[in-house]
Design a protein around this motif. Structure first.
Motif, PDB file in Angstrom:
ATOM      1  N   LEU B 128       0.832  -1.188   0.000  1.00  0.00           N
ATOM      2  CA  LEU B 128       0.000   0.000   0.000  1.00  0.00           C
ATOM      3  C   LEU B 128       0.873   1.247   0.000  1.00  0.00           C
ATOM      4  O   LEU B 128       2.077   1.175   0.215  1.00  0.00           O
ATOM      5  N   THR B 129       0.240   2.377  -0.225  1.00  0.00           N
ATOM      6  CA  THR B 129       1.022   3.616  -0.258  1.00  0.00           C
ATOM      7  C   THR B 129       1.529   3.953   1.137  1.00  0.00           C
ATOM      8  O   THR B 129       0.968   3.544   2.137  1.00  0.00           O
ATOM      9  N   ASP B 131       1.290   6.717   2.540  1.00  0.00           N
ATOM     10  CA  ASP B 131       0.380   7.583   3.283  1.00  0.00           C
ATOM     11  C   ASP B 131      -0.960   6.903   3.551  1.00  0.00           C
ATOM     12  O   ASP B 131      -1.969   7.547   3.787  1.00  0.00           O
ATOM     13  N   TRP B 132      -0.974   5.620   3.501  1.00  0.00           N
ATOM     14  CA  TRP B 132      -2.186   4.863   3.840  1.00  0.00           C
ATOM     15  C   TRP B 132      -2.572   5.189   5.279  1.00  0.00           C
ATOM     16  O   TRP B 132      -1.720   5.160   6.168  1.00  0.00           O
ATOM     17  N   PRO B 133      -3.842   5.534   5.520  1.00  0.00           N
ATOM     18  CA  PRO B 133      -4.200   5.952   6.879  1.00  0.00           C
ATOM     19  C   PRO B 133      -3.894   4.868   7.920  1.00  0.00           C
ATOM     20  O   PRO B 133      -4.172   3.690   7.700  1.00  0.00           O
ATOM     21  N   PRO B 138      -7.289  -3.405   5.420  1.00  0.00           N
ATOM     22  CA  PRO B 138      -8.392  -3.710   4.503  1.00  0.00           C
ATOM     23  C   PRO B 138      -8.882  -5.151   4.527  1.00  0.00           C
ATOM     24  O   PRO B 138     -10.032  -5.388   4.184  1.00  0.00           O
ATOM     25  N   TRP B 143     -13.761  -3.993   8.253  1.00  0.00           N
ATOM     26  CA  TRP B 143     -13.151  -2.801   7.697  1.00  0.00           C
ATOM     27  C   TRP B 143     -14.077  -2.157   6.675  1.00  0.00           C
ATOM     28  O   TRP B 143     -14.816  -2.830   5.971  1.00  0.00           O
ATOM     29  N   ASP B 145     -14.541   0.391   3.369  1.00  0.00           N
ATOM     30  CA  ASP B 145     -13.930   1.046   2.230  1.00  0.00           C
ATOM     31  C   ASP B 145     -14.329   2.521   2.206  1.00  0.00           C
ATOM     32  O   ASP B 145     -15.283   2.909   2.853  1.00  0.00           O
ATOM     33  N   TRP B 146     -13.634   3.325   1.409  1.00  0.00           N
ATOM     34  CA  TRP B 146     -14.006   4.743   1.389  1.00  0.00           C
ATOM     35  C   TRP B 146     -15.379   4.978   0.808  1.00  0.00           C
ATOM     36  O   TRP B 146     -16.070   5.931   1.141  1.00  0.00           O
ATOM     37  N   ARG B 147     -15.822   4.050  -0.033  1.00  0.00           N
ATOM     38  CA  ARG B 147     -17.159   4.224  -0.592  1.00  0.00           C
ATOM     39  C   ARG B 147     -18.220   3.995   0.471  1.00  0.00           C
ATOM     40  O   ARG B 147     -19.347   4.437   0.362  1.00  0.00           O
ATOM     41  N   ASN B 152      -9.758   5.557   3.767  1.00  0.00           N
ATOM     42  CA  ASN B 152      -8.741   5.507   2.715  1.00  0.00           C
ATOM     43  C   ASN B 152      -9.161   6.364   1.535  1.00  0.00           C
ATOM     44  O   ASN B 152      -9.155   5.969   0.402  1.00  0.00           O
ATOM     45  N   GLY B 153      -9.522   7.566   1.823  1.00  0.00           N
ATOM     46  CA  GLY B 153     -10.289   8.489   1.028  1.00  0.00           C
ATOM     47  C   GLY B 153      -9.853   8.701  -0.394  1.00  0.00           C
ATOM     48  O   GLY B 153      -8.928   8.087  -0.882  1.00  0.00           O
ATOM     49  N   SER B 154     -10.582   9.591  -1.055  1.00  0.00           N
ATOM     50  CA  SER B 154     -10.315   9.766  -2.455  1.00  0.00           C
ATOM     51  C   SER B 154     -10.368  11.228  -2.776  1.00  0.00           C
ATOM     52  O   SER B 154     -11.435  11.796  -2.882  1.00  0.00           O
ATOM     53  N   GLU B 155      -9.222  11.852  -2.900  1.00  0.00           N
ATOM     54  CA  GLU B 155      -9.246  13.218  -3.386  1.00  0.00           C
ATOM     55  C   GLU B 155      -8.706  13.165  -4.800  1.00  0.00           C
ATOM     56  O   GLU B 155      -7.877  12.323  -5.136  1.00  0.00           O
ATOM     57  N   LYS B 156      -9.219  14.041  -5.632  1.00  0.00           N
ATOM     58  CA  LYS B 156      -8.850  13.916  -7.046  1.00  0.00           C
ATOM     59  C   LYS B 156      -7.455  14.437  -7.338  1.00  0.00           C
ATOM     60  O   LYS B 156      -7.005  15.345  -6.673  1.00  0.00           O
TER      61      LYS B 156
END
Ligand code: SF4
Lengths: 143, 156, 262
Positions: B128-129, B131-133, B138, B143, B145-147, B152-156
């Protein structure tokens, strides 16, 4: 701009950007270069750096880790530059869309000029896709 | 011949072997008490010459289950060491120093399942990255998901 | 240490012309020698385990097939066997043979692919072109019997998704027979080519002990003289009914890795 686009439609140099694919699309791209298909006869050539590219072939569904890198690579391309989404993964994230490590589809991040579907698309389909892209661009210029 | 190995394990580690389950003639599941796991793994790897193939972790109803799969190629057998850790704060001694091949898979189990491997030489994110919270694992059953409102959010 | 200060760091990746897939290598080099390597992977992690939790048994092979494109038999092969093992399903004999056949075909195509890419990376593009040219008949065979060049979707818990048609067999045989000559040629060319030898002999040596310690498998371990072969040691499908040799070599360098693949 239009002259540039016209120039672009001649021998296209493509850069291949693998954004978490399963590798099959990538292998098929390489297949295009080998004797059976040999797309170099159309002047299409794979280049090693995005700074030389006329088109970027993106494969794969772009996971969280690849996301930032893909954006950065695409932003380094000389403009105008076509972005081609190759394979179902790049077009629509295929079956990986629901995964926790996927964030956005390619076309939410950048403008995509052509979609070539298939998992993996056949080499013929790829050639056809690229030709369709060229024709569409030329037709747009004529208008 | 099956039992040579199993008997050896039993006589050497006694109480640490909680249960032995013969799945098929060539597959044996050995449940080990978690504190002794590195010893048993080292014994299999060093003394019996077993090959560590992979480990797998699962989040089950009764806690976290880790299976360390060892293959004894010469005897055509698999020995699977099973440890069960509790759900609240799973933690176990790392095998990575004694069986080097386990290093990466322990990293992966830590990041996906949140099992703590004590004494692991190099515990960083593997897949994982960076910067994974923190504290988001997962593969745990509960657990999100961001949805579904996870972090583990989603900024564009 | 004086030597320490002379270490240079060369980053390779994640997107590098040499690489097919994104991964990041940080090479610490002293002169020409690589002294340390840091690898960062995960650019391809798509959370397949979690996705598979939501699928039915019959859907899982399609998903795991897409773990890796070059090995699109191995993963579904393993997955369906695991499912069959859990369910206690018996597989018909013919299906086992078909599976084995697919597995071996894939081995040929994958080794040729490897060889071609190895040539490409060494700057020996002729080898690449030739190897990939002769890989095409294998893909044609796949297309003939499964319907697709890659990602065959042939595996199904309990058997295979389609049979090999009788009328397809002569074509497949012809395609595969045609491969024998080029393959023999490759063996000769590759093993005797002075450039290849110079660039691969004694490069990247993985010793027997390191190999055992790190648990390397497959052709990599066989190049280091470790005779591990799952097909022989823990036979599955029809591997216990066919004859084959397990090839091992001793040196563990890149050259030997090519030899065991040929
Ligand atoms: S579209 Fe299919 S072949 Fe291409 S990368 Fe995705 S899964 Fe692989």
């Amino acid at each position: 701009m239009s002259l540039k686009i016209k120039a672009l439609t001649k021998s296209i140099w493509v850069f291949h950007l693998a954004a978490s694919p399963c590798n099959n699309c990538d292998i098929e791209i390489l297949d295009l270069l080998t004797p059976r298909w040999d797309i170099e006869r159309f002047g299409i050539q794979l280049v090693g750096s995005v700074r030389h590219a006329d088109a970027i072939l993106v494969t794969g569904s772009m996971n969280r880790k690849a996301h930032e890198r893909v954006k950065r690579v695409i932003s380094q391309a000389p403009q105008p530059c076509f972005v081609i989404a190759l394979g179902n993964c790049a077009c629509s994230m295929e079956m990986f869309g629901a995964s926790y490590n996927q964030m956005h589809c390619l076309d939410e991040v950048t403008k995509v000029h052509a979609y070539i579907a298939g998992c993996p698309p056949k080499p013929e389909a790829m050639i056809q896709g690229i030709i369709a892209l060229i024709e569409a661009q030329l037709a747009a210029l004529k208008k | 011949m099956a039992d040579e190995v199993v008997e050896g394990l039993k006589s050497k580690f006694g109480d640490a072997i909680i249960d032995i389950h013969e799945k098929s003639p060539d597959k044996t599941y050995v449940t080990v008490a978690p504190p002794r796991l590195p010893d048993v793994a080292e014994y299999l790897y060093k003394d019996l010459g077993a090959r560590f193939s992979i480990a797998s972790g699962m989040h089950m109803a009764h806690g976290f289950e880790i299976l360390y799969h060892f293959a004894l190629d010469a005897k055509h057998r698999f020995i699977n060491l099973r440890v069960i850790l509790d759900s609240e704060k799973p933690s176990i001694d790392s095998c990575a120093k004694r069986v080097p091949a386990t290093e990466w898979i322990e990293r992966e189990m830590w990041e996906l399942l949140g099992i703590e491997f004590r004494g692991h030489p190099d515990m960083r994110h593997l897949l994982l990255t960076d910067d994974w919270p923190e504290g988001n694992y997962p593969l745990r059953q509960d657990w999100k998901d961001w949805r579904e409102g996870g972090e583990n959010g989603s900024e564009k | 240490m004086a030597a320490k200060s002379r270490t240079t760091i060369i980053p390779i990746g994640p997107y590098h012309p040499l690489q097919e897939e994104p991964e990041f290598f940080k090479l610490h080099v002293e002169g020409e020698k690589v002294v340390k390597l840091e690898i960062e992977i995960g650019y391809n992690h798509r959370g397949i385990e979690k996705l598979a939790e939501d699928l039915t048994y019959d859907q899982v092979p399609f998903l795991v097939e897409r773990i890796c494109g070059i090995c699109s038999t191995s993963h579904p092969f393993a997955a369906v066997q695991a499912i069959e093992d859990v369910g206690g399903v018996d597989v018909p004999e013919r299906a086992k043979y078909i599976r084995t056949f697919l597995g071996e075909l894939e081995r040929i195509h994958s080794h040729l692919l490897w060889l071609g890419l190895a040539g490409h990376f060494l700057g020996f593009n002729t080898l690449w072109m030739w190897a990939w040219k002769h890989r095409e008949p294998v893909l044609d065979t796949f297309e003939l019997i499964t319907g697709n060049r890659n990602h065959y979707a042939m595996f199904k818990p309990g058997g295979v998704r389609r049979d090999i048609m009788d009328e397809d067999i002569p074509t497949a045989m012809r395609l595969l027979d045609g491969l024998v000559r080029p393959l023999n040629m490759f063996i000769k060319v590759v093993l005797q080519d002075p450039v290849l030898q110079a660039r691969t002999k004694n490069v990247g040596v993985l010793s027997y002990d390191d190999c055992v310690e790190l648990g390397a498998l497959g052709p990599t371990s066989r190049a280091s003289g470790v005779p591990w072969d799952v097909r022989r040691d823990h036979p599955y499908a029809a591997y216990d009914k066919v004859d084959f040799n397990v090839i091992t070599t001793e040196n563990g360098d890149v050259f030997d890795k090519a030899v065991v693949r040929l």
